[in-house]
Write a protein that holds these residues in place. Structure first.
Motif, PDB file in Angstrom:
ATOM      1  N   SER A  59      25.384  -6.984  68.349  1.00  0.00           N
ATOM      2  CA  SER A  59      25.302  -5.740  69.104  1.00  0.00           C
ATOM      3  C   SER A  59      26.680  -5.137  69.317  1.00  0.00           C
ATOM      4  CB  SER A  59      24.629  -5.949  70.454  1.00  0.00           C
ATOM      5  OG  SER A  59      24.687  -4.700  71.136  1.00  0.00           O
ATOM      6  N   LEU A  60      26.886  -4.008  68.666  1.00  0.00           N
ATOM      7  CA  LEU A  60      28.097  -3.229  68.939  1.00  0.00           C
ATOM      8  C   LEU A  60      27.692  -2.040  69.807  1.00  0.00           C
ATOM      9  CD1 LEU A  60      29.580  -3.370  65.313  1.00  0.00           C
ATOM     10  CD2 LEU A  60      30.036  -4.905  67.232  1.00  0.00           C
ATOM     11  N   ALA A  61      26.578  -2.221  70.516  1.00  0.00           N
ATOM     12  CA  ALA A  61      25.994  -1.111  71.280  1.00  0.00           C
ATOM     13  C   ALA A  61      26.465  -1.103  72.739  1.00  0.00           C
ATOM     14  CB  ALA A  61      24.474  -1.188  71.222  1.00  0.00           C
ATOM     15  N   GLY A  62      26.255  -2.187  73.445  1.00  0.00           N
ATOM     16  CA  GLY A  62      26.446  -2.173  74.897  1.00  0.00           C
ATOM     17  C   GLY A  62      27.906  -2.327  75.299  1.00  0.00           C
ATOM     18  N   GLY A  63      28.332  -1.509  76.259  1.00  0.00           N
ATOM     19  CA  GLY A  63      29.706  -1.613  76.750  1.00  0.00           C
ATOM     20  C   GLY A  63      29.786  -2.560  77.933  1.00  0.00           C
ATOM     21  N   SER A  64      29.382  -3.826  77.712  1.00  0.00           N
ATOM     22  CA  SER A  64      29.460  -4.775  78.831  1.00  0.00           C
ATOM     23  C   SER A  64      30.832  -5.426  78.864  1.00  0.00           C
ATOM     24  CB  SER A  64      28.425  -5.894  78.655  1.00  0.00           C
ATOM     25  OG  SER A  64      27.147  -5.340  78.561  1.00  0.00           O
ATOM     26  N   PRO A  65      31.345  -5.682  80.081  1.00  0.00           N
ATOM     27  CA  PRO A  65      32.624  -6.399  80.152  1.00  0.00           C
ATOM     28  C   PRO A  65      32.453  -7.877  79.819  1.00  0.00           C
ATOM     29  CG  PRO A  65      31.766  -5.981  82.349  1.00  0.00           C
ATOM     30  CD  PRO A  65      30.812  -5.316  81.393  1.00  0.00           C
ATOM     31  N   TYR A  66      33.549  -8.507  79.434  1.00  0.00           N
ATOM     32  CA  TYR A  66      33.544  -9.941  79.138  1.00  0.00           C
ATOM     33  C   TYR A  66      33.684 -10.694  80.464  1.00  0.00           C
ATOM     34  CZ  TYR A  66      35.059 -14.382  77.121  1.00  0.00           C
ATOM     35  OH  TYR A  66      35.163 -15.697  76.760  1.00  0.00           O
ATOM     36  N   LEU A  67      32.720 -11.558  80.779  1.00  0.00           N
ATOM     37  CA  LEU A  67      32.743 -12.219  82.093  1.00  0.00           C
ATOM     38  C   LEU A  67      33.033 -13.720  82.011  1.00  0.00           C
ATOM     39  CD1 LEU A  67      29.675 -10.597  83.946  1.00  0.00           C
ATOM     40  CD2 LEU A  67      32.050  -9.846  83.908  1.00  0.00           C
ATOM     41  N   LYS A  68      33.011 -14.266  80.772  1.00  0.00           N
ATOM     42  CA  LYS A  68      33.041 -15.732  80.677  1.00  0.00           C
ATOM     43  C   LYS A  68      34.323 -16.345  81.231  1.00  0.00           C
ATOM     44  CE  LYS A  68      29.739 -16.403  76.993  1.00  0.00           C
ATOM     45  NZ  LYS A  68      29.587 -16.338  75.549  1.00  0.00           N
ATOM     46  N   SER A  69      35.400 -15.568  81.314  1.00  0.00           N
ATOM     47  CA  SER A  69      36.632 -16.177  81.833  1.00  0.00           C
ATOM     48  C   SER A  69      36.777 -16.012  83.346  1.00  0.00           C
ATOM     49  CB  SER A  69      37.850 -15.607  81.100  1.00  0.00           C
ATOM     50  OG  SER A  69      37.902 -14.233  81.330  1.00  0.00           O
ATOM     51  N   LEU A  70      35.770 -15.466  83.996  1.00  0.00           N
ATOM     52  CA  LEU A  70      35.839 -15.421  85.471  1.00  0.00           C
ATOM     53  C   LEU A  70      35.735 -16.850  86.027  1.00  0.00           C
ATOM     54  CD1 LEU A  70      33.547 -12.392  86.451  1.00  0.00           C
ATOM     55  CD2 LEU A  70      36.012 -12.604  86.864  1.00  0.00           C
ATOM     56  N   PRO A  71      36.417 -17.136  87.111  1.00  0.00           N
ATOM     57  CA  PRO A  71      36.352 -18.486  87.699  1.00  0.00           C
ATOM     58  C   PRO A  71      35.039 -18.681  88.454  1.00  0.00           C
ATOM     59  CG  PRO A  71      37.790 -17.060  88.990  1.00  0.00           C
ATOM     60  CD  PRO A  71      37.322 -16.236  87.844  1.00  0.00           C
ATOM     61  N   LEU A  72      33.967 -18.909  87.702  1.00  0.00           N
ATOM     62  CA  LEU A  72      32.620 -18.871  88.311  1.00  0.00           C
ATOM     63  C   LEU A  72      32.411 -19.954  89.370  1.00  0.00           C
ATOM     64  CD1 LEU A  72      30.387 -18.011  85.211  1.00  0.00           C
ATOM     65  CD2 LEU A  72      31.269 -16.480  86.986  1.00  0.00           C
ATOM     66  N   ASP A  73      32.926 -21.171  89.106  1.00  0.00           N
ATOM     67  CA  ASP A  73      32.720 -22.234  90.103  1.00  0.00           C
ATOM     68  C   ASP A  73      33.407 -21.866  91.420  1.00  0.00           C
ATOM     69  OD1 ASP A  73      31.232 -23.647  88.351  1.00  0.00           O
ATOM     70  OD2 ASP A  73      32.869 -24.958  87.688  1.00  0.00           O
ATOM     71  N   ASP A  74      34.638 -21.393  91.288  1.00  0.00           N
ATOM     72  CA  ASP A  74      35.377 -21.007  92.505  1.00  0.00           C
ATOM     73  C   ASP A  74      34.672 -19.852  93.217  1.00  0.00           C
ATOM     74  OD1 ASP A  74      37.230 -22.913  91.995  1.00  0.00           O
ATOM     75  OD2 ASP A  74      38.681 -21.555  91.058  1.00  0.00           O
ATOM     76  N   LEU A  75      34.198 -18.892  92.434  1.00  0.00           N
ATOM     77  CA  LEU A  75      33.503 -17.752  93.061  1.00  0.00           C
ATOM     78  C   LEU A  75      32.232 -18.215  93.763  1.00  0.00           C
ATOM     79  CD1 LEU A  75      34.047 -15.031  90.307  1.00  0.00           C
ATOM     80  CD2 LEU A  75      34.849 -14.904  92.678  1.00  0.00           C
ATOM     81  N   GLY A  76      31.577 -19.217  93.175  1.00  0.00           N
ATOM     82  CA  GLY A  76      30.382 -19.794  93.803  1.00  0.00           C
ATOM     83  C   GLY A  76      30.738 -20.398  95.157  1.00  0.00           C
ATOM     84  N   ARG A  77      31.852 -21.114  95.193  1.00  0.00           N
ATOM     85  CA  ARG A  77      32.270 -21.720  96.481  1.00  0.00           C
ATOM     86  C   ARG A  77      32.641 -20.634  97.492  1.00  0.00           C
ATOM     87  NH1 ARG A  77      33.669 -26.035  93.121  1.00  0.00           N
ATOM     88  NH2 ARG A  77      35.535 -25.039  92.306  1.00  0.00           N
ATOM     89  N   THR A  78      33.291 -19.580  96.989  1.00  0.00           N
ATOM     90  CA  THR A  78      33.661 -18.483  97.895  1.00  0.00           C
ATOM     91  C   THR A  78      32.404 -17.825  98.473  1.00  0.00           C
ATOM     92  OG1 THR A  78      35.670 -18.067  96.636  1.00  0.00           O
ATOM     93  CG2 THR A  78      34.897 -16.267  98.011  1.00  0.00           C
ATOM     94  N   ALA A  79      31.408 -17.604  97.616  1.00  0.00           N
ATOM     95  CA  ALA A  79      30.168 -16.970  98.098  1.00  0.00           C
ATOM     96  C   ALA A  79      29.494 -17.863  99.139  1.00  0.00           C
ATOM     97  CB  ALA A  79      29.227 -16.705  96.922  1.00  0.00           C
ATOM     98  N   GLN A  80      29.532 -19.181  98.861  1.00  0.00           N
ATOM     99  CA  GLN A  80      28.907 -20.124  99.802  1.00  0.00           C
ATOM    100  C   GLN A  80      29.614 -20.072 101.167  1.00  0.00           C
ATOM    101  OE1 GLN A  80      29.439 -24.224  98.768  1.00  0.00           O
ATOM    102  NE2 GLN A  80      27.420 -24.765  99.539  1.00  0.00           N
ATOM    103  N   LYS A  81      30.956 -20.028 101.089  1.00  0.00           N
ATOM    104  CA  LYS A  81      31.757 -19.995 102.322  1.00  0.00           C
ATOM    105  C   LYS A  81      31.466 -18.705 103.117  1.00  0.00           C
ATOM    106  CE  LYS A  81      36.568 -20.864 103.497  1.00  0.00           C
ATOM    107  NZ  LYS A  81      37.508 -19.858 103.643  1.00  0.00           N
TER     108      LYS A  81
END
Ligand SMILES: Cc1ncc(COP(=O)(O)O)c(C=O)c1O
Length: 430
Positions: A59-81
């Motif tokens: 797909s060269l169609a959708g203009g989605s940003p690349y998210l895989k390098s976000l610190p997901l585990d840390d963000l999960g802990r932040t959301a929990q906090k």
């Protein structure tokens, strides 16, 4: 002889049948739709979205940003906090303008983009830039009013403006963005017809879909033309910080606080799923604008506002942005290299300095819409150019997005597309 009880049973059965028939008619409520609703269309991008997730397709169609390098585990802990420690605030209604803490941080983000001196009192947190576009059209436009925009422009804005029965009129661009003389000429023509022009909607940096950037020396010219004609500039800048090299170009809002409504977004610099953006609104327009925002959503989500505030405060968001810029640069280079290698003569494309998109122009006379279906069969998806203009004419353009695809897949997708373009050109010549 039937009893009256049997009569009424027959009558009831007949009534029920009619009611069921009516209920089965999917058009029965069509007469209730507002005139405005007839203008609400599914965007071509959404059409293609479902197709583009089929396995095996590039797909060269959708203009989605690349998210895989976000610190997901840390963000999960932040959301929990956030929920554990401030849950009663995070899960409660909040203020319509958005939280003061985030509005303050937005001013810091804008300072990094080149807008100095913005104050939290002039910021409204919105449900992405998309909802701010909707509010702008709602607050300023009556049916038949004109919004000027680039040609091509963002399909989501077109859909929003058209839903308010606005007449969207395009202004030509060249490789340096909107052409000031063309803007002036278009305004003059419309005024001579007695038309009421309310807004210039512009995506000055790495325009979606063209990737073109409005040159620095044209930015003030464009605002000056609008100011002279009492037209507000709606500056939509979700990609401004995604310049591959060097500093972001100064937004038009920076030196023109009274004439520009500036729209920012966390979708491309953090994550679209938080559905948060903002509008920096001139003081004299702020109250109406924010009340209209409040009327739609009551308040932006306190939970995601707190998550974004924590991201901007406790994480190296600028460092993450730097690494995203180099990832997008690498992907863009892979696409440009593959296009040069694979695409036939007679096909041209833009060379963006940032953002997510390359805009491809085929020879006159080719309509890219039917080519999409051949491309899907060949295992690649793009968005046909007709999606990005209010005109109903066929378009010889198409948009390719490089943001969400690996360089290898980009090369493969371009390889699959090239023979389709070659055939279309040879059929034109035949
Ligand atoms: C130019 C432009 N404006 C606005 C949006 C929507 O952004 P948001 O997710 O902030 O609503 C997009 C999304 O692709 C876009 O390209």
């Amino acid at each position: 002889m039937t009893t009256s009880r049997e009569d009424s049973a027959d009558f009831l059965a007949a009534e029920t049948e009619v009611a069921l028939e009516r209920a089965a008619d999917p058009t029965r409520h069509d007469v209730l739709f507002s005139r405005r609703a007839a203008n609400i269309k599914q965007s071509a991008v959404r059409d293609v979205f479902d197709i583009s997730i089929r396995p095996g397709l590039v797909s060269l169609a959708g203009g989605s940003p690349y998210l895989k390098s976000l610190p997901l585990d840390d963000l999960g802990r932040t959301a929990q906090k956030i929920i554990a420690e401030r849950g009663l605030e995070a899960l409660q209604y909040g203020g319509g303008q958005g939280m003061e803490e985030l509005r303050g941080l937005v001013c810091e983000v804008m300072a990094a983009e080149g807008i100095e001196g913005a104050v939290p009192d002039d910021v409204v947190i919105t449900t992405g830039s998309q909802s701010a576009q909707d509010v702008a059209a709602k607050v300023f436009c009556d049916p038949g009013d004109v919004i000027l925009c680039e040609d091509p422009t963002y399909v989501g804005a077109l859909n929003t403006f058209e839903a308010y029965e606005v007449d969207v009129v395009t202004v030509a661009m060249d490789e340096n963005g909107l052409i000031p003389d063309e803007l002036e000429r278009t305004i003059g023509e419309l005024q001579a017809q007695g038309r009421s022009i309310k807004l210039l909607y512009t995506i000055p940096s790495f325009n979606n879909p063209s990737g073109i950037t409005l040159a620095a020396d044209r930015r003030q010219q464009v605002v000056d033309i609008c100011r002279r004609n009492d037209i507000l500039v709606l500056e939509d800048n979700p990609y401004g910080m995604l310049r591959f090299d060097g500093e972001p170009l100064k937004p038009m809002r920076a030196d023109n606080p009274d004439d520009v409504i500036y729209l920012g977004s966390f979708s491309k610099i953090f994550a679209p799923g938080v559905r948060l953006g903002w509008a920096l609104v001139p003081k004299h327009l702020y109250r109406r604008f924010y009340l209209a925002c409040e009327a739609v959503v009551l308040c932006p989500s306190p939970l995601t506002q707190m998550l974004v505030s924590a991201y901007l405060t406790d994480y190296d968001w600028q460092g993450h942005l730097r690494s995203m810029r180099s990832l997008y640069r690498e992907r863009c280079e892979a696409m440009l290299g593959a296009l040069a290698e694979e695409f036939p003569e007679g096909v041209h494309w833009t060379t963006p300095d940032g953002g997510f998109f390359v805009w491809v122009t085929l020879p006159e006379g080719i309509d890219t819409y039917p080519l999409l279906y051949t491309a899907i069969d060949a295992g690649v998806v793009f968005i046909p150019g007709a999606a990005f203009t209010p005109s109903d004419e066929p378009s010889n353009k198409l948009r390719l997005a490089f943001s969400a695809v690996t360089p290898e897949d980009i090369v493969e997708g371009v390889r699959r597309l090239a023979p389709i373009l070659r055939t279309a050109i040879s059929e034109l010549d035949a």
